[in-house]
Design a protein around this motif. Structure first.
Motif, PDB file in Angstrom:
ATOM      1  N   MET A   1      21.547 129.636  -5.310  1.00 16.49           N
ATOM      2  CA  MET A   1      20.167 129.668  -5.805  1.00 16.49           C
ATOM      3  C   MET A   1      20.108 129.248  -7.280  1.00 16.49           C
ATOM      4  O   MET A   1      19.188 128.586  -7.719  1.00 16.49           O
ATOM      5  CB  MET A   1      19.601 131.085  -5.626  1.00 16.49           C
ATOM      6  CG  MET A   1      18.145 131.176  -5.914  1.00 16.49           C
ATOM      7  SD  MET A   1      17.371 132.643  -5.206  1.00 16.49           S
ATOM      8  CE  MET A   1      18.339 133.962  -5.879  1.00 16.49           C
ATOM      9  N   PHE A   2      21.116 129.652  -8.050  1.00 15.90           N
ATOM     10  CA  PHE A   2      21.147 129.249  -9.456  1.00 15.90           C
ATOM     11  C   PHE A   2      22.440 128.489  -9.696  1.00 15.90           C
ATOM     12  O   PHE A   2      23.525 128.986  -9.379  1.00 15.90           O
ATOM     13  CB  PHE A   2      21.083 130.458 -10.380  1.00 15.90           C
ATOM     14  CG  PHE A   2      19.870 131.297 -10.127  1.00 15.90           C
ATOM     15  CD1 PHE A   2      18.653 130.942 -10.677  1.00 15.90           C
ATOM     16  CD2 PHE A   2      19.943 132.406  -9.316  1.00 15.90           C
ATOM     17  CE1 PHE A   2      17.526 131.697 -10.422  1.00 15.90           C
ATOM     18  CE2 PHE A   2      18.826 133.170  -9.061  1.00 15.90           C
ATOM     19  CZ  PHE A   2      17.606 132.820  -9.609  1.00 15.90           C
ATOM     20  N   SER A   3      22.309 127.303 -10.255  1.00 15.79           N
ATOM     21  CA  SER A   3      23.482 126.449 -10.368  1.00 15.79           C
ATOM     22  C   SER A   3      24.517 126.998 -11.337  1.00 15.79           C
ATOM     23  O   SER A   3      25.710 126.811 -11.153  1.00 15.79           O
ATOM     24  CB  SER A   3      23.038 125.051 -10.791  1.00 15.79           C
ATOM     25  OG  SER A   3      22.155 125.136 -11.890  1.00 15.79           O
ATOM     26  N   GLU A   4      24.069 127.729 -12.364  1.00 18.61           N
ATOM     27  CA  GLU A   4      24.989 128.090 -13.439  1.00 18.61           C
ATOM     28  C   GLU A   4      25.735 129.407 -13.221  1.00 18.61           C
ATOM     29  O   GLU A   4      26.820 129.588 -13.747  1.00 18.61           O
ATOM     30  CB  GLU A   4      24.230 128.216 -14.767  1.00 18.61           C
ATOM     31  CG  GLU A   4      23.364 127.029 -15.115  1.00 18.61           C
ATOM     32  CD  GLU A   4      24.161 125.882 -15.707  1.00 18.61           C
ATOM     33  OE1 GLU A   4      25.400 125.980 -15.730  1.00 18.61           O
ATOM     34  OE2 GLU A   4      23.527 124.909 -16.135  1.00 18.61           O
ATOM     35  N   PHE A   5      25.127 130.345 -12.515  1.00 16.01           N
ATOM     36  CA  PHE A   5      25.677 131.698 -12.496  1.00 16.01           C
ATOM     37  C   PHE A   5      25.865 132.236 -11.088  1.00 16.01           C
ATOM     38  O   PHE A   5      25.043 131.990 -10.205  1.00 16.01           O
ATOM     39  CB  PHE A   5      24.751 132.656 -13.257  1.00 16.01           C
ATOM     40  CG  PHE A   5      24.532 132.258 -14.681  1.00 16.01           C
ATOM     41  CD1 PHE A   5      25.508 132.507 -15.639  1.00 16.01           C
ATOM     42  CD2 PHE A   5      23.359 131.627 -15.055  1.00 16.01           C
ATOM     43  CE1 PHE A   5      25.312 132.134 -16.953  1.00 16.01           C
ATOM     44  CE2 PHE A   5      23.162 131.244 -16.379  1.00 16.01           C
ATOM     45  CZ  PHE A   5      24.139 131.497 -17.330  1.00 16.01           C
ATOM     46  N   GLU A   7      26.000 135.539  -8.474  1.00 11.21           N
ATOM     47  CA  GLU A   7      25.205 136.754  -8.338  1.00 11.21           C
ATOM     48  C   GLU A   7      25.774 137.869  -9.241  1.00 11.21           C
ATOM     49  O   GLU A   7      25.034 138.594  -9.906  1.00 11.21           O
ATOM     50  CB  GLU A   7      25.241 137.179  -6.860  1.00 11.21           C
ATOM     51  CG  GLU A   7      24.230 138.222  -6.473  1.00 11.21           C
ATOM     52  CD  GLU A   7      22.786 137.765  -6.604  1.00 11.21           C
ATOM     53  OE1 GLU A   7      22.486 136.559  -6.486  1.00 11.21           O
ATOM     54  OE2 GLU A   7      21.937 138.642  -6.838  1.00 11.21           O
ATOM     55  N   GLY A  24      19.690 132.085 -20.197  1.00 12.85           N
ATOM     56  CA  GLY A  24      20.764 131.487 -19.408  1.00 12.85           C
ATOM     57  C   GLY A  24      21.545 130.464 -20.223  1.00 12.85           C
ATOM     58  O   GLY A  24      22.767 130.372 -20.112  1.00 12.85           O
ATOM     59  N   GLY A  25      20.826 129.712 -21.061  1.00  9.28           N
ATOM     60  CA  GLY A  25      21.495 128.688 -21.878  1.00  9.28           C
ATOM     61  C   GLY A  25      22.491 129.298 -22.841  1.00  9.28           C
ATOM     62  O   GLY A  25      23.605 128.797 -22.994  1.00  9.28           O
TER      63      GLY A  25
END
Lengths: 266, 79
Positions: A1-5, A7, A24-25
């Motif tokens: 669902m989120f490319s960077e992190f 769960e 997030g950045g």
């Protein structure tokens, strides 16, 4: 669902990601950062603890000493590790706390011969050492290598901290030309130190490192914060670069090993 | 002309992760684009819009779409 992190990372870092200054950045920047902590003692232990907790992607830990019972009054991350090398012991702690952090152990004393090679591999350096020769050595190596670093020193209830961005802001040698004569300033071994003092200043060093990585807030550049916990006096002393500083003027571009004894005069 | 729409199904998620995930999604999408968030955690129906607004985004709609089910429509701010 989120490319960077993952769960798990979303949950682990939620209270940082929530803050507008991080998000997030910013969390991604922390996970990509490489920080070297020189000295895993009184200052290094809390710094390592909070940098690892914050999710700094790579932590270098340099220390040649072993954990002794007299350390545990202030170096709480070494609990249960008597006799173990301190950098190794710190690694055990970090790996338990946060598997996102890659630890590189440098289980030896940083000296004039090895300092530049170790410093080179990192973005930010924390000077968590306890003697003048190491402080001048780390200052000079970081300025030569262009690595921002955070100085701190403590004694009893008192401490000082400043951050250095090489060639832009005052370095440690701009402020103190050389070390005081040997024996003129007592060490923590002689004068003592409260665990709270090292805990406070090591934590402040971690805060400075995080702000330097995220490029947020105001850092202690061209400034030194001094705190006396007995009187609760917090002071900021303004500092200026010294045009004649042999290191940050660029006049001296190499570490000359024979200079790093006693007074460290250049 | 309608803006690009993104969806985030946060059924089963609770505070503060409802906002954390909304925020992360908003960081990923383009300025001016629309994000629809589905929530079934009642406190988040107030918390998410408030936090999203405090970060400068526009909350277009908060509506109940079923029993214990809400939709929050957000427009990502132009930074």
């Amino acid at each position: 669902m989120f490319s960077e992190f993952s769960e798990e990372q979303i949950r682990r870092y939620a209270r940082q990601i929530i803050m507008p200054e991080i998000g997030g950045g910013g969390q991604k920047k922390l996970l990509e950062a490489k920080i070297l902590v020189i000295g895993a003692g009184g200052l290094g232990s809390p710094a390592i603890q909070f940098l690892a907790a914050a999710g700094v992607g790579k932590l270098g830990i340099a220390d040649g000493d072993n954990v002794e019972i007299s350390n545990l009054q202030r170096q709480t991350i070494h609990a249960g590790n008597l006799g173990m090398n301190k950098a190794e012991s710190a690694r055990v702690f970090v790996e338990k706390l946060n598997p996102d952090v890659e630890v590189e152990v440098h289980p030896f004393h940083i000296n004039a011969e090895n300092v530049r090679d170790v410093v080179k591999k990192y973005d930010i350096i924390l000077d968590c050492t306890d003697n003048f020769v190491s402080r001048f050595l780390i200052n000079d190596a970081c300025v030569i290598e262009g690595k921002p670093f955070v100085h701190s020193a403590v004694l009893k209830f008192y401490g000082e901290i400043m951050s250095i961005v090489p060639k832009e802001t005052a370095c440690y040698r701009c402020v103190f030309r050389h070390a005081p004569p040997p024996g003129s300033v007592p060490s923590c071994q002689e004068a003592g130190v409260l665990g709270v003092t090292t805990g406070l200043f090591g934590t402040l060093q971690a805060a400075e490192a995080i702000k330097l990585i995220l490029n947020i807030g105001e850092t202690l550049t061209n400034k030194m914060l001094t705190v006396d916990l007995l009187t609760m006096e917090f002071d900021i002393v303004k500092l200026r670069r010294n045009e004649n500083c042999p290191i940050c003027s660029g006049r001296i571009r190499e570490i000359i090993p024979e200079k790093y004894v006693e007074r460290c005069q250049l | 002309m309608s803006a690009v729409k993104h969806y985030l199904d946060l059924r089963g998620e609770v505070c503060p992760f409802t906002f954390v995930k909304t925020k992360l999604k908003l960081e990923e999408i383009g300025a001016g684009e629309i994000l629809e968030v589905i929530l079934d955690h009642e406190p988040a129906v107030e918390d998410v819009p408030r936090s999203v607004k405090s970060e400068g985004h526009e909350v277009l709609r908060v509506e109940m779409i079923g029993e214990k089910l809400w939709r929050v429509v957000i427009k990502k701010c132009l930074e």
